[in-house]
Design a protein around this motif. Structure first.
Motif, PDB file in Angstrom:
ATOM      1  N   PRO A  33      -7.962   6.349  -9.647  1.00 34.31           N
ATOM      2  CA  PRO A  33      -6.565   6.190  -9.362  1.00 34.31           C
ATOM      3  C   PRO A  33      -5.782   6.986 -10.516  1.00 34.31           C
ATOM      4  O   PRO A  33      -5.769   6.984 -11.511  1.00 34.31           O
ATOM      5  CB  PRO A  33      -6.374   4.710  -9.375  1.00 34.31           C
ATOM      6  CG  PRO A  33      -7.402   4.300 -10.138  1.00 34.31           C
ATOM      7  CD  PRO A  33      -8.625   5.410 -10.083  1.00 34.31           C
ATOM      8  N   THR A  34      -4.464   7.511  -9.859  1.00 34.21           N
ATOM      9  CA  THR A  34      -3.436   8.114 -10.684  1.00 34.21           C
ATOM     10  C   THR A  34      -2.333   7.317 -10.544  1.00 34.21           C
ATOM     11  O   THR A  34      -1.303   7.510 -11.090  1.00 34.21           O
ATOM     12  CB  THR A  34      -3.091   9.424 -10.076  1.00 34.21           C
ATOM     13  OG1 THR A  34      -2.811   9.770  -8.829  1.00 34.21           O
ATOM     14  CG2 THR A  34      -4.378  10.472 -10.635  1.00 34.21           C
ATOM     15  N   GLY A  35      -2.158   6.459  -9.332  1.00 33.59           N
ATOM     16  CA  GLY A  35      -1.190   5.523  -9.379  1.00 33.59           C
ATOM     17  C   GLY A  35      -1.436   4.080  -9.326  1.00 33.59           C
ATOM     18  O   GLY A  35      -2.659   3.606  -9.379  1.00 33.59           O
ATOM     19  N   VAL A  36      -0.448   3.275  -9.423  1.00 30.38           N
ATOM     20  CA  VAL A  36      -0.560   1.685  -9.532  1.00 30.38           C
ATOM     21  C   VAL A  36      -1.319   1.154  -8.369  1.00 30.38           C
ATOM     22  O   VAL A  36      -2.135   0.360  -8.573  1.00 30.38           O
ATOM     23  CB  VAL A  36       0.719   0.931  -9.899  1.00 30.38           C
ATOM     24  CG1 VAL A  36       0.386  -0.425  -9.912  1.00 30.38           C
ATOM     25  CG2 VAL A  36       1.429   1.516 -11.150  1.00 30.38           C
ATOM     26  N   MET A  37      -0.852   1.736  -7.087  1.00 35.89           N
ATOM     27  CA  MET A  37      -1.460   1.249  -5.903  1.00 35.89           C
ATOM     28  C   MET A  37      -2.986   1.356  -5.893  1.00 35.89           C
ATOM     29  O   MET A  37      -3.727   0.443  -5.661  1.00 35.89           O
ATOM     30  CB  MET A  37      -0.886   1.770  -4.714  1.00 35.89           C
ATOM     31  CG  MET A  37      -1.502   1.127  -3.489  1.00 35.89           C
ATOM     32  SD  MET A  37      -2.832   2.077  -2.804  1.00 35.89           S
ATOM     33  CE  MET A  37      -2.983   1.372  -1.278  1.00 35.89           C
ATOM     34  N   GLY A  38      -3.597   2.531  -6.264  1.00 36.39           N
ATOM     35  CA  GLY A  38      -4.840   2.797  -6.185  1.00 36.39           C
ATOM     36  C   GLY A  38      -5.612   1.888  -7.210  1.00 36.39           C
ATOM     37  O   GLY A  38      -6.641   1.465  -7.104  1.00 36.39           O
ATOM     38  N   ALA A  39      -5.107   1.712  -8.345  1.00 31.53           N
ATOM     39  CA  ALA A  39      -5.596   0.933  -9.424  1.00 31.53           C
ATOM     40  C   ALA A  39      -5.657  -0.521  -9.252  1.00 31.53           C
ATOM     41  O   ALA A  39      -6.690  -1.084  -9.600  1.00 31.53           O
ATOM     42  CB  ALA A  39      -4.854   1.142 -10.882  1.00 31.53           C
ATOM     43  N   LYS A  55       0.520  -1.389   0.059  1.00 31.47           N
ATOM     44  CA  LYS A  55      -0.091   0.072  -0.119  1.00 31.47           C
ATOM     45  C   LYS A  55       0.750   1.444   0.027  1.00 31.47           C
ATOM     46  O   LYS A  55       0.235   2.386   0.084  1.00 31.47           O
ATOM     47  CB  LYS A  55      -0.850  -0.098   0.997  1.00 31.47           C
ATOM     48  CG  LYS A  55      -0.290   0.040   2.624  1.00 31.47           C
ATOM     49  CD  LYS A  55      -1.451  -0.025   3.596  1.00 31.47           C
ATOM     50  CE  LYS A  55      -0.786  -0.280   5.258  1.00 31.47           C
ATOM     51  NZ  LYS A  55      -1.719  -0.177   5.907  1.00 31.47           N
ATOM     52  N   HIS A  56       2.157   1.323  -0.061  1.00 31.70           N
ATOM     53  CA  HIS A  56       2.982   2.224  -0.085  1.00 31.70           C
ATOM     54  C   HIS A  56       3.002   2.992  -1.449  1.00 31.70           C
ATOM     55  O   HIS A  56       3.597   2.078  -2.422  1.00 31.70           O
ATOM     56  CB  HIS A  56       4.353   1.911   0.692  1.00 31.70           C
ATOM     57  CG  HIS A  56       5.216   3.208   0.781  1.00 31.70           C
ATOM     58  ND1 HIS A  56       5.929   3.725  -0.297  1.00 31.70           N
ATOM     59  CD2 HIS A  56       5.381   3.992   1.804  1.00 31.70           C
ATOM     60  CE1 HIS A  56       6.496   4.957   0.105  1.00 31.70           C
ATOM     61  NE2 HIS A  56       6.265   4.950   1.652  1.00 31.70           N
ATOM     62  N   VAL A  57       2.239   4.104  -1.787  1.00 31.26           N
ATOM     63  CA  VAL A  57       2.168   4.438  -3.160  1.00 31.26           C
ATOM     64  C   VAL A  57       3.466   4.514  -4.113  1.00 31.26           C
ATOM     65  O   VAL A  57       3.528   3.861  -5.125  1.00 31.26           O
ATOM     66  CB  VAL A  57       1.528   5.787  -3.141  1.00 31.26           C
ATOM     67  CG1 VAL A  57       1.506   6.318  -4.766  1.00 31.26           C
ATOM     68  CG2 VAL A  57       0.102   5.629  -2.695  1.00 31.26           C
TER      69      VAL A  57
END
Length: 342
Positions: A116-122, A70-72
């Motif tokens: 999402p704008t980052g892989v983690m959120g996606a 979960k660390h972006v």
């Protein structure tokens, strides 16, 4: 686990790939809940054989699935690892649960799954989509199909792993500066106990068979996701200033605040709802429900099959393309430039 233990379950299964974390929580539970049997199980959600063996042997009634990278910025640097843990790992656990008599699985999701704008959120939105698809399929199945897959989405939890508060505390001990990514960056915050309490309430409302169908039931039957009411977002620089003052010091004089720039994949502010989602209250204060876009289970499985293979092959660019197939609102911001969510 602390709150669940308070309800005196017949057995608690503690599953993690971190043996120190397992030892620490098991030690605490054995001190405070001596009558609750606990099983300490080392395992990784990405390991199908291990997860299947655990579910086959213990057949848990309810599962709280919180395992995630979960660390972006770290997930930005390791996108295939993020996908394999957050998406494929979730699929493995969900599949093992429904195959071995589990009544309900609760997915812990994130506000970073929204636009999402980052892989983690996606990846977290992908996990939501799979759990939605499974839940819709099981709810549409014959009466004997009791398995429920409940998703709960919320923002930052104070004091959790990776929280900004322990970071600020460490920086204060070192005499500063306190590092903030941007003067205007805001985040939602909630305490661990508040978040857990509402997650448990969501698990009940997502699984109980009520005689009278209400609006919550109807939205769940359309792929509804529970969202915790996080209150008003907090400016991170204000949080930093408050912590300096609580330490008996003065911001900008005794302790400096340094702005470091948004990191890859980060947004200026997070959202709890997608632009197409409308929040609705439930009968539990602090617990909302939304009905996001859903996808056909067969289509989702086909994409995840390919996504898993691509990640094992470390084909990062192609994997990102397939990630966007499931999450079309994913607009990647790998540079960390200032970004205002839509």
């Amino acid at each position: 686990m602390r709150q669940v233990a308070g309800f005196a379950p017949s057995c608690l299964l503690l599953v993690d790939n971190n043996e120190f974390a397992l030892w620490r929580i098991n030690l605490e539970l054995s001190d405070h809940f001596r009558d609750v049997p606990c099983r300490v199980l080392v395992g990784d959600v990405r390991d199908r054989y291990r997860m299947t063996a655990i579910f086959q042997q213990y057949q848990p009634d309810i599962v709280f699935h919180a395992a995630a990278l979960k660390h972006v910025p770290i997930v930005e640097e390791n996108p295939c690892e993020g996908i394999l843990t957050n998406v494929i790992g979730t699929r493995i656990v969900v599949d093992a649960a429904q195959a071995h008599g589990t009544q309900a699985l609760v997915l812990i999701s994130s506000d970073k799954a929204v636009n999402p704008t980052g892989v983690m959120g996606a990846t977290k939105r992908c996990a939501e989509i799979y759990c939605q698809a499974i839940d819709l399929a099981r709810r549409a199945a014959p009466e004997s199909s009791a398995f429920r897959c409940v998703t709960v989405r919320f923002g930052n939890v104070l004091g959790s792993t990776g929280s900004v508060v322990p970071l600020f505390t460490r920086q204060l001990r070192q005499g500063g500066p306190l590092t903030v990514t941007h003067p205007d960056v805001t985040r939602f915050f909630m305490t661990i106990s508040e978040a857990v309490s509402l997650v448990l309430q969501a698990s009940v409302r997502g699984t109980e068979a009520r005689k009278r169908r209400d609006e919550t039931d109807r939205r769940l039957n359309k792929g509804g996701i529970f969202v915790l009411d996080m209150g008003e977002p907090v400016k991170i620089q204000e949080l930093a200033r408050q912590m300096i003052k609580l330490a008996g010091l003065k911001p900008d004089r005794d302790i400096a605040i340094q702005y470091t720039g948004l990191r890859p994949g980060e947004k200026l502010y997070e959202e709890l709802f997608h632009v197409g989602e409308t929040s609705h209250i439930t009968d539990m204060p602090g617990l909302l429900i939304a009905t996001p876009r859903v996808a056909d289970l067969g289509d989702v499985c086909a994409v995840l099959d390919r996504l898993e293979q691509l990640c094992h092959d470390n084909a990062q660019q192609e994997a990102m393309t397939f990630l966007q197939k499931l999450v079309p609102e994913f607009v990647h911001n790998p540079s960390g430039d200032a970004w205002v969510a839509r």
